[in-house]
Design a protein around this motif. Structure first.
Motif: not given
Length: 393
Positions: A272-274, A276-277, A280
Motif C-alpha cells: 500500500g501507500p505506506a 511504497e513510501a 522510497q
C-alpha cells in the motif's frame, strides 16, 4: 505457486529460475546442487527456466537435469540468440542447433534475442534474413515464442517494442531502476501492447540485499512489517499487474526456499501507500551517496552524438552507492555492447541536453566527470575490441 499468463494464455509461474548463476567450483557446474535446486523449485510449481548461449555451462546443466528427471515437457525453457555473435546468416542455425543439443530438446518455448540494444542491431539481423529464418523455425515448432532482452533507455525500448510482432520481452527492473533502463514507463508501454514482461535483475545482482548501506538496512529493520530485503524487492515487483514473471538467479537451496515462500504469498495489492513510501526512503538512503541528481526522465534525449545520458549517470551514481565493479559492468553494457557506442566521451558539449533538463543539471560538466571515472583503460580496450570484431554489426 501463483501464476500469470503469457500472450496465449499459458500459465507462467510468477517466480522464474534464472540459470546464469548456477553454483560452480572452479568454473565447473556443481551438478548435484544444481539438480537439487531446480527440482525443489519445480516441485513447488516453478515452470519457467531462463538460460542463454553465453552462460558458461548453463544450457548443458539445465538440459541434463530436465531430461534426467523426465520433466522437459512439463516446463518452459527460455534461451537466447547472441545476435552480436551472428556474423553471417549461417550462424543463426549453427548457434540454435548447438543450443538444442545442449538443452537435450528439439524445441525452445521462449526464444530471445539477447541484449537487443537498438534499432540498428535489429535491422542488421533483418538484412541477414532473420525474419525468414524465424518464420521457418516457428512453423516447424522448433521455436514457440519470440522475444528480446533489453538493457538501455526507455525511448529505444519503445522503438524496439514497435519494430516487430513480439510475443514477449525481458527488461531489467527493480525498485532502484523504476525510472532508469526501460523503467516503469517501458513496462507499462509493453503491457499496453499486449506483451508479457519478464523481469531480470530484481535484486540488481544481489546488490539490493548484500550491498545495502546501513541506513537502508535500518529502515527495513524498523518497519513494523517484517520481510527480508529480497522479500521487499520481489513484493514490489509482484505488486504490479504488468509484471508477468520475475527471474531470480538462485544459487543456493536457502535462496530457492526463501523466494518460493515469498512467491506463494505476494501479489497485486500486497503493498500500500505506506510500504511504497518506505521503499522510497530506502531508495533515498541508497542514493544519498550519489553524485548526480538525475531522475532518468529522459528529457535530455536524444543526444545528437548518441550519448546515453541517463544510462551514464545511472552507472556513475552506482559507482558511489554500490561500488566500482558493478557500475563499470553496467556502463559497459549500456554504452559499448551495441552497434554505435553511446559513451560519455562522445559528447561534443553542444548543450542541447541542458536546455531540456528539469533538474537543471550541468550535464556537460557531469558527463566529463563520469567519463574520467568510468572510461578507464579496461573500458577503452573493450570498446576497441567490440569495434574491431564488429560484434554488433
Amino acid at each position: 505457486m501463483q501464476y500469470r499468463s503469457d500472450r496465449y494464455g499459458n500459465p507462467i509461474s510468477i517466480l522464474g529460475f534464472g540459470c546464469m548463476r548456477f553454483p560452480q567450483t572452479l568454473g565447473i557446474p556443481q551438478t548435484e546442487e544444481i539438480e537439487k535446486e531446480i527440482m525443489t523449485a519445480y516441485r513447488a510449481g516453478v515452470n519457467y527456466f531462463d538460460t542463454a548461449y553465453i552462460y558458461p555451462g548453463s544450457e548443458s546443466a539445465l538440459g541434463e537435469v530436465l531430461a534426467g528427471n523426465g520433466i522437459r515437457e512439463k516446463v518452459h525453457i527460455a534461451t537466447k540468440l547472441p545476435h552480436y555473435l551472428v556474423r553471417k546468416p549461417e550462424d543463426m542455425d549453427r548457434i540454435f542447433t548447438e543450443e538444442l543439443k545442449r538443452l537435450r530438446t528439439d524445441y525452445i518455448d521462449y526464444y530471445l534475442l539477447h541484449m537487443l540494444s537498438d534499432i540498428r542491431s535489429w535491422n542488421r539481423l533483418l538484412e541477414m534474413g532473420f525474419a525468414a529464418w524465424l518464420d521457418e523455425k516457428m512453423r516447424s515448432g522448433a521455436i514457440r515464442q519470440i522475444g528480446f532482452s533489453y538493457h538501455g533507455n526507455t525511448d529505444m525500448f519503445r522503438q524496439l517494442v514497435d519494430a516487430y510482432d513480439w510475443d514477449f520481452c525481458m527488461i531489467q527492473y527493480n525498485y532502484m531502476d523504476e525510472h532508469t533502463q526501460a523503467g516503469r514507463t517501458g513496462l507499462q508501454y509493453a503491457h499496453s501492447k499486449g506483451l508479457p514482461v519478464f523481469i531480470m535483475e530484481p535484486l540488481r545482482g544481489g546488490r539490493l540485499v548484500s550491498r545495502l548501506p546501513e541506513k537502508a538496512k535500518k529502515i527495513f529493520a524498523e518497519y513494523p512489517t517484517k520481510h527480508t530485503p529480497a522479500g521487499w524487492a520481489f513484493r514490489w515487483l509482484w505488486n504490479q499487474p504488468e509484471v508477468t514473471c520475475v527471474l531470480s538467479g538462485m544459487n543456493s537451496s536457502a535462496m530457492v526456499q526463501e523466494n518460493l515462500e515469498t512467491a506463494a504469498e505476494a501479489g497485486v495489492g500486497d503493498l500500500g501507500p505506506a510500504e511504497e513510501a518506505m521503499l522510497q526512503e530506502v531508495v533515498s538512503a541508497i542514493q544519498s551517496g550519489m553524485k548526480v541528481g538525475c531522475t532518468g526522465c529522459g528529457y535530455c534525449m536524444p543526444c545528437p552524438k548518441h550519448v546515453d545520458i541517463p544510462g551514464t549517470f545511472a552507472a556513475y551514481n552506482r559507482r558511489y552507492s554500490e561500488g566500482k565493479f558493478w557500475s563499470s559492468v553496467d556502463y559497459m553494457i549500456c554504452t559499448v555492447l551495441r552497434k554505435d557506442p553511446t559513451s560519455a566521451s562522445n559528447c561534443i558539449g553542444c548543450g542541447k541536453c541542458e536546455s531540456h533538463c528539469p533538474q537543471q543539471i550541468a550535464i556537460r560538466t557531469e558527463l566529463q566527470n563520469a567519463c574520467r571515472e568510468l572510461e578507464g583503460p579496461l573500458y577503452r580496450g573493450l570498446r576497441r575490441v567490440v569495434a574491431r570484431l564488429k560484434l554488433f554489426g
